[in-house]
Scaffold this active site. Structure first.
Site, PDB file in Angstrom:
ATOM      1  N   ASP A 241      -8.431  -5.058  -6.034  1.00 59.49           N
ATOM      2  CA  ASP A 241      -8.198  -3.852  -5.231  1.00 59.49           C
ATOM      3  C   ASP A 241      -8.464  -2.619  -6.083  1.00 59.49           C
ATOM      4  O   ASP A 241      -7.907  -2.482  -7.175  1.00 59.49           O
ATOM      5  CB  ASP A 241      -6.737  -3.854  -4.765  1.00 59.49           C
ATOM      6  CG  ASP A 241      -6.352  -2.541  -4.081  1.00 59.49           C
ATOM      7  OD1 ASP A 241      -7.230  -1.911  -3.459  1.00 59.49           O
ATOM      8  OD2 ASP A 241      -5.166  -2.164  -4.169  1.00 59.49           O
TER       9      ASP A 241
ATOM     10  N   HIS B 129      -6.475  -5.406  -1.589  1.00 57.22           N
ATOM     11  CA  HIS B 129      -5.406  -4.421  -1.437  1.00 57.22           C
ATOM     12  C   HIS B 129      -4.187  -5.003  -0.713  1.00 57.22           C
ATOM     13  O   HIS B 129      -3.056  -4.722  -1.087  1.00 57.22           O
ATOM     14  CB  HIS B 129      -5.974  -3.220  -0.673  1.00 57.22           C
ATOM     15  CG  HIS B 129      -5.032  -2.069  -0.574  1.00 57.22           C
ATOM     16  ND1 HIS B 129      -4.423  -1.529  -1.679  1.00 57.22           N
ATOM     17  CD2 HIS B 129      -4.584  -1.354   0.500  1.00 57.22           C
ATOM     18  CE1 HIS B 129      -3.639  -0.522  -1.291  1.00 57.22           C
ATOM     19  NE2 HIS B 129      -3.720  -0.409   0.017  1.00 57.22           N
TER      20      HIS B 129
ATOM     21  N   SER C 179       0.834  -1.202   0.000  1.00 60.08           N
ATOM     22  CA  SER C 179       0.000   0.000   0.000  1.00 60.08           C
ATOM     23  C   SER C 179       0.871   1.256   0.000  1.00 60.08           C
ATOM     24  O   SER C 179       1.734   1.389  -0.866  1.00 60.08           O
ATOM     25  CB  SER C 179      -0.947  -0.060   1.206  1.00 60.08           C
ATOM     26  OG  SER C 179      -1.849   0.999   1.182  1.00 60.08           O
TER      27      SER C 179
END
Lengths: 455, 455
Positions: free
Chosen positions: A379, A432, A172
């Protein structure tokens, strides 16, 4: 000579930051792996105290690689990476009854084949803290500078690991600091700063890299995933001319399209478009983008528990666990160092001073580092299309072209390898934080890649 | 007058095809809904015997709509629609130990709000059989002609339902015969053929409609879902010029791209791209398209059971159940009528004589029928993009534009309504047979639509 040895001994003592953790409240019996936690002081007068969890490899710790892992945010505790992604522990998801949540062993931990240091970074994240208000101010570059110090000091204090191959890693938002950190380590090594860090490369999952590109390619992504209509997609392309941020306020057609787009996707869980959006407490989709992002990340202490079927339920359990006094004692948390532990602290005074990490990727691969970039393909936060786009921009030669990679005779995703020792992989059906959604597949991916095998 | 009544009585007797089924082996206790099974003879001398399962509405059977449901294939038993999709029974998935598989109640059955006749059609499907070899020959038009006879005869034999609103419906391959059947019913009504069938419209899930378009749009679909690379997608567009079938053998570049595409997707479960492909028994993806389609549909009796985690496991249970003598007795199956029951019989002598059902949609909506078309958006067999494309081709005015439809405060998919009383809906995360994957969502969708409410 005796004096020299004495000073060496003293310095070793001074550097022994960590303490072993043999038992953890909530986990039955002694931990079946070696865990050490501790603080490393960084900054000129060690005014920043970075907390870490070190899990020794269950394989051959003396030979296995050493990973330094960050969770994104910025502001999300590395403990989240440990218990929800790649570490050897996970929460047993049961209805919370006020007693301490239970931890169990995760058989898909990457620590089966590597040593991992999970770092609460930047300052203000997890159990990391600042000794004064000025030191609490942080940002991309400051964080990286602190992490570089952290790594050197940590290695000094763990001389057994000083020759292990090192990988910096995370997912991320870590897509921004990790390549910058790799660059700084590389520069430091070239300058002869001791100890030399045996950096081999880095690993990033659904990494924020070129934020403008990620916002832009979210539109073809949501179209491809069936969340907007053909007509809206065509209209967006026509009216906005590829420009979806900072739209000219006179461009009413584009603004209307973007508003419509937002109405279509605002009820979607951006971390995994097929999972329930557990932040939703009313039937009307909400519209604020910021709030959406928080759903999967920041959970305030006074919010009610989500339904048990929500992935976020375990995030709440985590909060109860980490704020328990016995747990804090077991983890050797310094009393009075922080107040409430947050899984993700989005209130950090944080300066986003690295607008994109793309140039760092280019520099690093010119230097011969190897890296793995993987993308959970469901994601919406950092869509795989955007990651593919910046990789394409780097214009490396493909040496093993796009093909399925298999786990237990099933397509686990697609992969492609470039001449610059860079591997890209999608994780089919992953979100994600891909290992959270597809643990067996991501474990296989990591194990193959880290040992130099094709996926 | 007495004589007339007598003949009427006789004709009623002759038409009473069905028998009530109060108990079913494998289901504990009496069935908690009304089930009738039976045969209706069609063709000039009733040489085709179509088997059906009639489930009376658990709501208000006298007022609720009457659905006639086909499962696709062609050759898949309507029982599959009953136990895996929209009927009130489902298999309990346990390890098969040689005893009869267990059935349980499905709370998301569409029969909560509608009467449904599940028809084994065409002849050779499920328990339907032919009395001679010539009659076993079938095809789109013959099937439709038989179904039209079936409906009229069935209604004659069930005069209580003769005034209920009628919907013809089905999924997958049914996208071809259902609109043709609706047209034939409509024509029959106009010609005054008795009984008048109170056709209101039709319902189709992931329906085969314009097969060439579905094959063509599979390519942008798999690109959008992340199964092929940007580069291959661009190359396919460039080299094949939108023509992906019957490619000129001199067009080597296009042929190479198509072969590469096939290598990328041949290990994917085409009915739901995220679910395991349970036909795979070796790590190498296979390449034959036909075989891929069979994985989810035809399961031969001598094949080993798939892993329990596979959706196809229940298809095997179904086969054991339907071939049990006590089950056949309970269902009133005529002895000696068919040999082994197959969930899907792909060996039918079938003539695909309706190349596309698109013109039928156009005709029918001009006549004012209403219809619902839904698409599980993770289906690669009939991708939602293709369904959207032919709907756009019809060029109807949009009256309620693309928006999320919600179930329990979650986005269950997207919907759009047209001025011609046609509603399109995607089912987010649904596969080829959407109610099998998203039962609660599809039940809500159906309930709202059938009662005239917006989704």
């Amino acid at each position: 000579m005796a004096l020299l040895l004495f000073f060496f001994y003293l310095s070793q003592l001074a550097l022994a930051y960590g303490s072993a953790v043999k038992f953890l409240p909530g986990f039955e019996g002694p931990l079946p792996f070696e865990l050490e936690t501790g603080y490393v002081g960084v900054g000129d007068s060690e005014e920043v105290q970075l907390f870490y969890y070190f899990v020794k490899s269950e394989g051959k710790p003396e030979d296995d690689p050493l990973l330094f892992w960050l969770t994104g945010g910025p502001g999300c505790s590395a403990f989240s990476g440990l218990v929800f992604e790649i570490g050897p522990l996970k929460f047993k998801v049961d209805v919370y009854n006020g007693s301490l949540p239970t931890l169990v062993y995760n058989p898909y931990a990457w620590t089966k084949v590597s040593n991992i240091v999970f770092i609460d970074s930047p300052v203000g994240t997890g159990f990391s803290y600042a000794r004064n208000n000025r030191a609490a101010q942080t940002g991309d570059l400051k964080q990286v500078h602190h992490l570089h110090q952290f790594l050197r000091k940590w290695l000094m204090a763990h001389p057994d690991f000083i020759l292990n191959p090192v990988y910096v890693s995370g997912d991320s938002y870590s897509g921004i600091p990790v390549p910058v950190l790799a660059q700084e380590i590389s520069n430091g090594n070239e300058e002869g700063i001791k100890p030399i860090i045996h950096l081999q490369g880095y690993i990033l999952g659904n990494p924020k890299t070129v934020p403008n590109l990620e916002k832009k390619l979210k539109i073809p992504y949501v179209y491809g995933m069936g969340l907007i209509s053909d007509e809206l997609y065509e209209s967006l392309k026509r009216n906005c001319n590829g420009q979806y941020q900072n739209v000219d306020l006179n461009n009413k057609a584009c603004l209307a399209d973007i508003q419509y787009l937002d109405e279509c996707i605002s009820g979607i869980n951006s971390a995994h478009i097929l999972e329930p959006d557990c932040g939703l407490d009313s039937p009307k989709p909400r519209k604020t983008g910021r709030r959406r992002y928080l759903d999967g990340h920041q959970l305030l202490n006074d919010e009610p528990l989500p339904p048990l079927a929500c992935r976020t339920y375990a995030y709440y359990l985590c909060r109860y666990w980490a704020n328990d006094d016995n747990v804090r004692n077991a983890l050797h948390i310094r009393k009075g160092s922080i107040g409430k532990w947050l899984r993700c602290n989005h209130g950090l005074p944080y300066n986003n001073d690295v607008p994109t990490s793309l140039p760092y990727h280019a520099n690093l691969s010119a230097k011969g580092y190897r890296y793995l970039i993987y993308s959970g393909d469901h994601d919406m936060v950092v869509p795989h299309l955007a990651t593919q786009a910046w990789i394409r921009f780097l214009n490396y030669q493909i040496i093993d072209d796009w093909r399925p990679w298999m786990v237990q005779s099933q397509v686990a995703g697609y992969t492609r390898t470039y001449s610059n020792r860079m591997t890209f992989a999608t994780v089919k059906g992953g979100g994600h934080t891909a290992p959270e959604y597809k643990p067996a597949e991501c474990f296989a991916m990591f194990t193959r890649w880290i040992s130099g095998q094709p996926l």
